[in-house]
Each structure stands twice: as C-alpha cells, then as structure tokens.
Design an enzyme around this catalytic site. Structure first.
Site, short mmCIF file in Angstrom:
data_model
loop_
_atom_site.label_atom_id
_atom_site.label_comp_id
_atom_site.label_asym_id
_atom_site.label_seq_id
_atom_site.Cartn_x
_atom_site.Cartn_y
_atom_site.Cartn_z
N ASP A 8 0.88 -1.16 0.00
CA ASP A 8 0.00 0.00 0.00
C ASP A 8 0.93 1.22 0.00
O ASP A 8 2.08 1.12 0.43
CB ASP A 8 -0.86 -0.05 1.28
CG ASP A 8 -1.66 1.21 1.48
OD1 ASP A 8 -2.26 1.70 0.49
OD2 ASP A 8 -1.69 1.72 2.61
N ASP A 10 -0.07 5.00 0.84
CA ASP A 10 -0.32 5.94 1.94
C ASP A 10 -0.27 5.23 3.29
O ASP A 10 -1.06 4.32 3.54
CB ASP A 10 -1.72 6.58 1.78
CG ASP A 10 -1.81 7.49 0.57
OD1 ASP A 10 -0.97 8.37 0.44
OD2 ASP A 10 -2.75 7.31 -0.24
C1 BG6 Z 1 -5.76 5.88 0.14
C2 BG6 Z 1 -5.79 6.70 1.42
O1 BG6 Z 1 -4.49 5.40 -0.10
O2 BG6 Z 1 -6.17 6.68 -0.96
C3 BG6 Z 1 -7.17 7.30 1.62
O3 BG6 Z 1 -5.47 5.88 2.51
C4 BG6 Z 1 -7.57 8.11 0.38
O4 BG6 Z 1 -7.17 8.10 2.77
C5 BG6 Z 1 -7.48 7.23 -0.85
O5 BG6 Z 1 -8.89 8.61 0.54
C6 BG6 Z 1 -7.82 7.98 -2.13
O6 BG6 Z 1 -6.83 8.94 -2.36
P1 BG6 Z 1 -6.85 10.01 -3.52
O7 BG6 Z 1 -5.43 10.47 -3.56
O8 BG6 Z 1 -7.27 9.32 -4.78
O9 BG6 Z 1 -7.81 11.07 -3.13
MG MG Z 2 -2.75 3.05 3.68
#
Ligand code: BG6
Ligand code: MG
Length: 209
Positions: A8, A10
């Site tokens: 993953d 984030d």
């Molecule tokens: C995930 C995060 O990796 O991505 C979430 O943990 C986030 O918090 C999701 O909402 C979507 O991210 P993005 O960058 O497409 O808005």
């Molecule tokens: Mg994550």
C-alpha cells in the site's frame, strides 16, 4: 511461497495522513461540517468519494451528486498543494532497506493503492519507475476492502495471489488482501493480518517470506 510483495502507498511507503487530514479539514470547515482526526482515521484505504460520504455523515445538508463531485475536486486540489512538499526524505523509516533487499533477492515489488494521486506521489518521492507494477485508484472500480486493486497488481506481475504478500496500514486493506487470497503483513496497528509489525524500521520482510 511468496514471490511478490504488494505495498500500500499511503501510510506504508509514506505518511500522507496529515496531508489528507488538512485537506479534508479545510473543506469541512468551509462547508461548516464537523471533522476531526478520529474521523480522518476512518478514511484510511478508502477511496476519495467513499471518504466524502464518511465526512458528510456529520453534515445536515444533503448534497447532490454534482455537488459531491465538486467537493471531492476541491478537496483534491487542496491535497495536491500539500503533497507538493513531499520529497524522498519523507519515505518512512525502513522502507528503502526492505525494498532494496527484496529486489536483490529476486522478489517482485508492486504498489496497490486506492489513491488516484499515486503517480504524482511516486514522482515526488523519487520512486517513479522503481516498482515492477503499480496498481492504483486510476485502474479500479471498487475500493478496498474489495480486493480489486491487489488482484490487478498480481495480474500485472503475472504472479498468482497465493504467492503474493500485501503490506498494509489499514484494516480495509488487510481485509482486501485476505479476500484476494493473499498473505498479509500489518504495519502501524492494522488488524487481522497474518503477520504484524509496528513499523518497517527494524523489520525484515524477507524474514517472513
Ligand atoms: C488511500 C488513502 O491510499 O487513498 C485514503 O489511505 C484516500 O485516505 C485514498 O482517501 C484515495 O486517495 P486520492 O489520492 O485518490 O484522493
Ligand atoms: Mg494506507
């Protein structure tokens, strides 16, 4: 036998929690919606639109689909400003050592993230083109806990799910990995995994492969 590790992004490779928090908080304040870090924790691994639905649980106003699209776009514009500051120094401790060690031992590495900002973030932190496969929010229709993002990564790598290990910081991500028939490693307290570690600092992923 594990032949690939799907990370993953984030919360595993880099901590973007604060950037997401600040962006959602700014939007919520503008809309007069209560938002705090506890609510932000529930957004981990959840897609942008599904995250908005959670944020709107505290709203008295009912938004149309068009308004919701505008809200997510506004949030994303704020988020993009915050992630502009990310550099390779923001890669979490222990991550690069593990990635290098896996590579050197012939284990494939991939990204499996719900984020549509994955390509921008990888570029910011100098890991653009580093992974064998990148599966992200741009090529999926179902967000975690649906296993789609990890199954796509396994397809890209041409390595069956049972030979893949998922590394996740979100309960939804661990659930997704398991539903996809993969082994799972939890970091930062995500629940229900086959293996657990507080962080990757003193942990060798290779030791559980
Ligand atoms: C995930 C995060 O990796 O991505 C979430 O943990 C986030 O918090 C999701 O909402 C979507 O991210 P993005 O960058 O497409 O808005
Ligand atoms: Mg994550």
């Amino acid at each position: 036998m594990i032949k690939a590790v799907i990370f993953d992004l984030d919360g595993v490779i880099i901590s973007t929690d604060d950037c997401h928090y600040e962006a959602w908080k700014k939007l919520a304040d503008e809309e007069g919606i209560y938002f705090d870090r506890k609510i932000n924790d529930r957004l981990r691994g959840v897609s942008r639109m599904a995250s908005l639905e959670i944020v709107l649980e505290k709203s008295e106003k009912v938004y149309t689909e068009k308004e919701k699209a505008e809200l997510t776009e506004r949030k994303n514009n704020y988020y993009r400003e915050f992630i502009k500051k990310l550099t390779p120094n923001d890669i979490l401790p222990g991550v690069m050592d593990n990635l290098e060690e896996l590579k050197q031992n012939g284990i494939k590495i991939a990204i499996g993230s719900s984020s549509k900002n994955t390509p921008i973030i990888l570029k910011q932190i100098g890991l653009d083109g580093y992974f064998d496969a990148v599966s992200d929010g741009n090529n999926i229709t179902h967000s975690k806990p649906n296993p789609e993002v990890f199954l796509k990564a396994s397809e890209m790598l041409k390595i069956p799910p049972e030979n893949c290990l998922v590394v996740e910081d979100a309960d939804a991500g661990i659930e997704a990995g398991k539903k996809g028939g993969m082994k799972t490693l939890s970091v930062h307290g995500a629940k229900g995994a086959d293996f657990e570690t507080e962080d990757l600092k003193k942990f060798k992923i290779l030791s559980i492969i």
